[in-house]
Design a protein around this motif. Structure first.
Motif, PDB file in Angstrom:
ATOM      1  N   LEU A 143       8.451   4.060   7.349  1.00  0.00           N
ATOM      2  CA  LEU A 143       7.568   2.939   6.979  1.00  0.00           C
ATOM      3  C   LEU A 143       6.216   3.487   6.540  1.00  0.00           C
ATOM      4  N   TRP A 144       5.972   3.365   5.249  1.00  0.00           N
ATOM      5  CA  TRP A 144       4.685   3.821   4.752  1.00  0.00           C
ATOM      6  C   TRP A 144       4.343   3.104   3.467  1.00  0.00           C
ATOM      7  N   TRP A 145       3.090   3.187   3.112  1.00  0.00           N
ATOM      8  CA  TRP A 145       2.644   2.712   1.810  1.00  0.00           C
ATOM      9  C   TRP A 145       1.470   3.569   1.369  1.00  0.00           C
ATOM     10  N   SER A 146       1.271   3.614   0.063  1.00  0.00           N
ATOM     11  CA  SER A 146       0.169   4.401  -0.489  1.00  0.00           C
ATOM     12  C   SER A 146      -0.629   3.534  -1.445  1.00  0.00           C
ATOM     13  N   TYR A 147      -1.904   3.921  -1.574  1.00  0.00           N
ATOM     14  CA  TYR A 147      -2.813   3.134  -2.402  1.00  0.00           C
ATOM     15  C   TYR A 147      -3.670   4.086  -3.217  1.00  0.00           C
ATOM     16  N   ALA A 148      -3.808   3.746  -4.490  1.00  0.00           N
ATOM     17  CA  ALA A 148      -4.674   4.541  -5.356  1.00  0.00           C
ATOM     18  C   ALA A 148      -5.164   3.654  -6.488  1.00  0.00           C
ATOM     19  N   LYS A 149      -6.146   4.153  -7.209  1.00  0.00           N
ATOM     20  CA  LYS A 149      -6.679   3.434  -8.363  1.00  0.00           C
ATOM     21  C   LYS A 149      -6.448   4.284  -9.606  1.00  0.00           C
TER      22      LYS A 149
ATOM     23  N   VAL B  15      -2.867   0.768  -7.699  1.00  0.00           N
ATOM     24  CA  VAL B  15      -1.465   1.202  -7.721  1.00  0.00           C
ATOM     25  C   VAL B  15      -1.000   1.246  -6.275  1.00  0.00           C
ATOM     26  N   LEU B  16       0.048   0.467  -5.985  1.00  0.00           N
ATOM     27  CA  LEU B  16       0.528   0.335  -4.606  1.00  0.00           C
ATOM     28  C   LEU B  16       2.000   0.712  -4.562  1.00  0.00           C
ATOM     29  N   ASN B  17       2.320   1.668  -3.704  1.00  0.00           N
ATOM     30  CA  ASN B  17       3.704   2.092  -3.504  1.00  0.00           C
ATOM     31  C   ASN B  17       4.107   1.852  -2.070  1.00  0.00           C
ATOM     32  N   LEU B  18       5.358   1.355  -1.879  1.00  0.00           N
ATOM     33  CA  LEU B  18       5.889   1.109  -0.541  1.00  0.00           C
ATOM     34  C   LEU B  18       7.197   1.867  -0.386  1.00  0.00           C
ATOM     35  N   SER B  19       7.436   2.313   0.840  1.00  0.00           N
ATOM     36  CA  SER B  19       8.713   2.957   1.125  1.00  0.00           C
ATOM     37  C   SER B  19       9.811   1.915   1.134  1.00  0.00           C
ATOM     38  N   GLU B  20      11.074   2.404   0.953  1.00  0.00           N
ATOM     39  CA  GLU B  20      12.201   1.475   0.987  1.00  0.00           C
ATOM     40  C   GLU B  20      12.297   0.777   2.342  1.00  0.00           C
TER      41      GLU B  20
ATOM     42  N   PHE C  34       2.064  -3.738  13.287  1.00  0.00           N
ATOM     43  CA  PHE C  34       2.220  -2.326  12.930  1.00  0.00           C
ATOM     44  C   PHE C  34       0.939  -1.584  13.247  1.00  0.00           C
ATOM     45  N   GLN C  35       1.175  -0.356  13.735  1.00  0.00           N
ATOM     46  CA  GLN C  35       0.043   0.550  13.893  1.00  0.00           C
ATOM     47  C   GLN C  35      -0.035   1.419  12.642  1.00  0.00           C
ATOM     48  N   HIS C  36      -1.204   1.518  12.061  1.00  0.00           N
ATOM     49  CA  HIS C  36      -1.406   2.281  10.832  1.00  0.00           C
ATOM     50  C   HIS C  36      -2.171   3.554  11.129  1.00  0.00           C
ATOM     51  N   GLN C  37      -1.665   4.631  10.502  1.00  0.00           N
ATOM     52  CA  GLN C  37      -2.399   5.898  10.552  1.00  0.00           C
ATOM     53  C   GLN C  37      -2.759   6.237   9.106  1.00  0.00           C
ATOM     54  N   LEU C  38      -4.040   6.176   8.815  1.00  0.00           N
ATOM     55  CA  LEU C  38      -4.499   6.400   7.446  1.00  0.00           C
ATOM     56  C   LEU C  38      -4.944   7.846   7.258  1.00  0.00           C
TER      57      LEU C  38
ATOM     58  N   ASP D  22      -4.095  16.015  -7.895  1.00  0.00           N
ATOM     59  CA  ASP D  22      -4.635  16.126  -9.256  1.00  0.00           C
ATOM     60  C   ASP D  22      -6.067  15.607  -9.342  1.00  0.00           C
ATOM     61  N   GLY D  23      -6.842  15.918  -8.338  1.00  0.00           N
ATOM     62  CA  GLY D  23      -8.256  15.544  -8.352  1.00  0.00           C
ATOM     63  C   GLY D  23      -8.544  14.109  -7.972  1.00  0.00           C
ATOM     64  N   GLU D  24      -7.470  13.352  -7.745  1.00  0.00           N
ATOM     65  CA  GLU D  24      -7.661  11.956  -7.349  1.00  0.00           C
ATOM     66  C   GLU D  24      -7.316  11.773  -5.869  1.00  0.00           C
ATOM     67  N   ARG D  25      -7.970  10.838  -5.253  1.00  0.00           N
ATOM     68  CA  ARG D  25      -7.718  10.550  -3.835  1.00  0.00           C
ATOM     69  C   ARG D  25      -6.698   9.425  -3.706  1.00  0.00           C
ATOM     70  N   ILE D  26      -5.743   9.683  -2.827  1.00  0.00           N
ATOM     71  CA  ILE D  26      -4.716   8.688  -2.537  1.00  0.00           C
ATOM     72  C   ILE D  26      -4.760   8.386  -1.034  1.00  0.00           C
ATOM     73  N   VAL D  27      -4.773   7.092  -0.735  1.00  0.00           N
ATOM     74  CA  VAL D  27      -4.740   6.685   0.679  1.00  0.00           C
ATOM     75  C   VAL D  27      -3.287   6.539   1.085  1.00  0.00           C
ATOM     76  N   TRP D  28      -2.944   7.270   2.107  1.00  0.00           N
ATOM     77  CA  TRP D  28      -1.565   7.257   2.613  1.00  0.00           C
ATOM     78  C   TRP D  28      -1.583   6.619   4.001  1.00  0.00           C
ATOM     79  N   ALA D  29      -0.743   5.554   4.165  1.00  0.00           N
ATOM     80  CA  ALA D  29      -0.712   4.838   5.442  1.00  0.00           C
ATOM     81  C   ALA D  29       0.670   4.938   6.055  1.00  0.00           C
ATOM     82  N   ASN D  30       0.771   5.610   7.169  1.00  0.00           N
ATOM     83  CA  ASN D  30       2.031   5.711   7.901  1.00  0.00           C
ATOM     84  C   ASN D  30       2.070   4.583   8.931  1.00  0.00           C
TER      85      ASN D  30
END
Length: 706
Positions: A17-23, A29-34, A94-98, A104-112
């Protein structure tokens, strides 16, 4: 920008269970795990889709916070928080760990994410359980406190009620003692030594009665409150009654009780019992702390339905510190100062002034006190008492000046109310009163009270039958014919109220034709305490309700009236009485208007000649000052002479001097008005001169008789 290929090829990675966030290009741009997408169901396009119904700014705030943190990409950065989503399985937590990844020089927020719904539910249940336990403890504690408070309140009420009952039981024998001692002191064969001892007993009994009355009122205030019961009251008679009740205590210290009533109305609507208690307490308090002079009661009618009461003593005065405490209960118990006066100890628990304050406020007034050490103390209070216009007192001064009234010392021929508390009047000569032979039933469980009443009635040549309880009284009434019945209220077997109701029913059946009246005589106060809310006074069957102590004069007044007579008979009797009153009034008017030596207390007769000389000189001076229109000196001289008249209890002269003072207060400089003031002052001075001449003449006659 994309997720590293190595991670994307890992199947286990997609089930977590995770999702990622970036601009990217200004777009989110939002990605979610299956695995997470499986939880949420519908496609997630923007961040708010994750939160569903639980949408908050929480995710965005945390993302912004992580992106701005310069140390976020380090391995030590660890941001954790809980958030709830609306999933296919319902609300899940859900408990989130950010973490922040640099790609590639960009920051991505990863939430487990970890599903902690069961743990959150358990935690919530524990909090709720703790809350319920706390509430239960609080409720139990509150209940325990309420039970304890109820116990304390009940105990206090029981004690207060016991105190009230005890006070009532004490009143009856004390009043009996006072009445018997009074009868003994009137005997001609009493030696001076015995008379002195009887005087001490009488004073002690009276003081004890006042104390018991205060305790009874205090306990009523604390236990179940006091209800006022206004009735038609003759205010001048009530004041004269108060004066007579306190006169004996004052005379034991050679003090004078003076009374001035400045009013236009005789009858008012008031609780006579409570008003009497207020005045007696204030007067007795003044007597306690006065060595020379006396206590003056002045009552004025400030405007219609409003009366100002002023009680002034010439005592030692009260300092400011003590003045702030005098209305507190039991204040006198805190110090022995003032409890011994002229080597005489006065009984008291410090309740008198507290009771006064409570009663005055209950009657809608406010009591004030002013005192000067070494000069004296004055208590004042104003009460609203509805005036009954059927009787207005006659004016003794011309129009334009406050009207002054001379109190009538004769007892009134008509009681103040049909069903009410009969006020106590001064004892008058009744030895020569002729009454038709009457048969009277007395019922009282106190032998001493029966002795007192039987003694009064024996002096009036009445046949007396005694009953020691209500049952015996009822049996006697059924077996014999009586003209009058005197009933105590609280008696064994059958109380006085029930006996009265039975007598009323029997009378209504025509089986007691000789009955002229049934009277309640009790130490328990007025009728209000013995009836229910649905009952009225006239339903009790009593024609009059008397509160002990009962004087002989009161008994005489009761026996002069047939309360069961028909209306026609009453009208005839009233017409005869009115004719007699009018005739007597015409014969006595001239004599009653003038003061005589008989109005002066015997203890001041040795000063009488000096008093007359000083009065004659003073009136001559006033006449000269009036010619000079010297208003200030007129007021001062009149005030001084008024004080001497108060000492000698010459109420009529006091009123006349008071009127002179008030005439000088006319605020005008017009010549015509000055002449009017001169003439009014002259007229009053002429009345005073006539009074002083009559005083001198009556003094000479009295001296020649001796």
């Amino acid at each position: 920008m994309s997720i590293p290929q190595a991670l994307l090829e890992n199947a286990m990675f997609h089930q977590n269970l995770w999702w990622s966030y970036a601009k990217e290009g200004g777009l989110e741009v939002l990605n979610l795990s299956e695995g997470l997408q499986h939880y949420l169901g519908p496609a997630v396009v923007v961040l708010e889709d994750i939160m569903g119904d639980y949408e908050t700014a929480l995710l965005r705030l945390k993302i912004e916070e992580a992106l701005k943190d310069e140390n976020a990409i380090s391995s030590e950065f660890d941001m954790r928080f809980n958030a709830s989503y609306e999933t296919l399985k319902g609300k899940r937590s859900f408990q989130h760990q950010l973490r922040v990844l640099q790609v590639d020089g960009e920051r991505i927020v990863w939430a487990n994410c970890i599903d902690v719904s069961e743990m959150v539910a358990l935690e919530r249940e524990m909090v709720d359980a703790q809350g319920r336990m706390t509430l239960t403890n609080m409720y139990d504690r509150q209940q325990a406190l309420e039970e304890r408070n109820t116990f304390i309140t009940n105990s206090y009420n029981k004690q207060s009620r016991f105190l009230a009952l005890l006070s009532h039981e004490l009143r009856s024998p004390l009043l009996g003692i006072s009445s018997l001692v009074k009868r003994l002191r009137l005997g001609s064969d009493v030696s001076p030594e015995v008379s002195s001892m009887l005087k001490t007993i009488a004073m002690t009994a009276e003081q004890s009665t006042y104390l018991v009355n205060d305790i009874l009122t205090y306990s009523q205030t604390e236990y179940d409150g006091i209800t006022l019961h206004p009735a038609e009251v003759s205010l001048p008679e009530l004041l004269e009654s108060v004066k007579q009740l306190t006169k004996s205590i004052a005379s034991d210290k050679n003090l004078i009780i003076s009374l001035v009533y400045l009013g236009e109305h005789q009858y008012v609507l008031a609780d006579g019992v409570r008003l009497t208690q207020i005045l007696i307490n204030l007067i007795v308090n003044g007597i306690k702390f006065t060595q020379y002079g006396g206590v003056n009661i002045e009552v004025s009618e400030t405007k219609k339905d409003y009366f100002l009461f002023k009680i002034t003593d010439s005592g030692e005065g009260i300092n400011n510190e003590r003045l702030q405490q005098i209305f507190e209960p039991f204040a006198q118990l805190e110090t022995d100062e003032g409890r011994y006066t002229n080597n005489t100890r006065y009984l008291g628990a410090g309740l008198g002034l507290f009771v006064v304050k409570q009663l005055v406020e209950l009657m809608g007034g406010e009591i004030k006190v002013a005192s000067e050490v070494g000069v004296g103390t004055t208590f004042t209070f104003e009460l609203k008492l509805e005036c009954l216009d059927k009787n207005r007192l006659a004016a003794s001064v011309s129009e334009g000046v406050t009207k002054l009234v001379v109190l009538q010392k004769e007892p009134c021929l008509k009681s103040s109310t049909q069903i009410g508390t009969v006020s106590v009047n001064s004892e008058t000569a009744t030895q020569n009163l002729c009454l038709d032979p009457l048969k009277i039933l007395i019922a009282d469980d106190s032998k001493i009270n029966r002795m007192v009443l039987a003694g009064y009635l024996a002096d009036l040549q009445c046949e007396v039958v005694e009953a020691k309880d209500g049952r015996e009284a009822w049996e006697l009434f059924k077996a014999q014919k009586f003209d009058y019945v005197l009933l105590d209220i609280q008696m064994p077997f059958i109380d006085g109220v029930e006996v009265s109701k039975r007598i009323r029913d029997l009378y209504n059946q025509g089986k007691a034709p000789s009955l002229k009246g049934v009277f309640a005589i009790t130490a328990g106060g007025d009728a209000s305490g013995f009836i229910t809310e649905e009952e009225r006074h006239d339903t009790l069957g009593f024609d009059e309700w008397l509160v002990k102590p009962v004087s002989k004069n009161q008994i005489v007044k009761l026996l002069q009236k047939d309360y069961r007579a028909s209306d026609e008979q009453k009208d005839i009797k009233l017409e005869v009485e009115n004719k007699k009153i009018n005739y007597d009034s015409k014969q006595k008017d001239e004599r009653d208007d003038l003061a005589s030596i008989d109005d002066v207390p015997k203890q001041f007769h040795h000063l009488f000649e000096s008093f007359v000389v000083e009065m004659t000189s003073g009136l001559k001076e006033l006449n000269e000052l009036n010619l000079l229109n010297n208003r200030e000196k007129i007021k001062k001289t009149a005030h001084y002479l008024k004080g001497n008249c108060m000492l000698f209890q010459l109420t009529g002269l006091v009123k006349l001097f008071k009127s002179i003072e008030m005439i000088q207060e006319m605020n005008t400089n017009k010549v015509a008005s000055n002449l009017s003031r001169f003439e009014e002052t002259k007229n009053v001075l002429q009345k005073l001169i006539l009074n002083v001449k009559n005083l001198e003449k009556s003094g000479s006659i009295s001296h020649n008789k001796q």
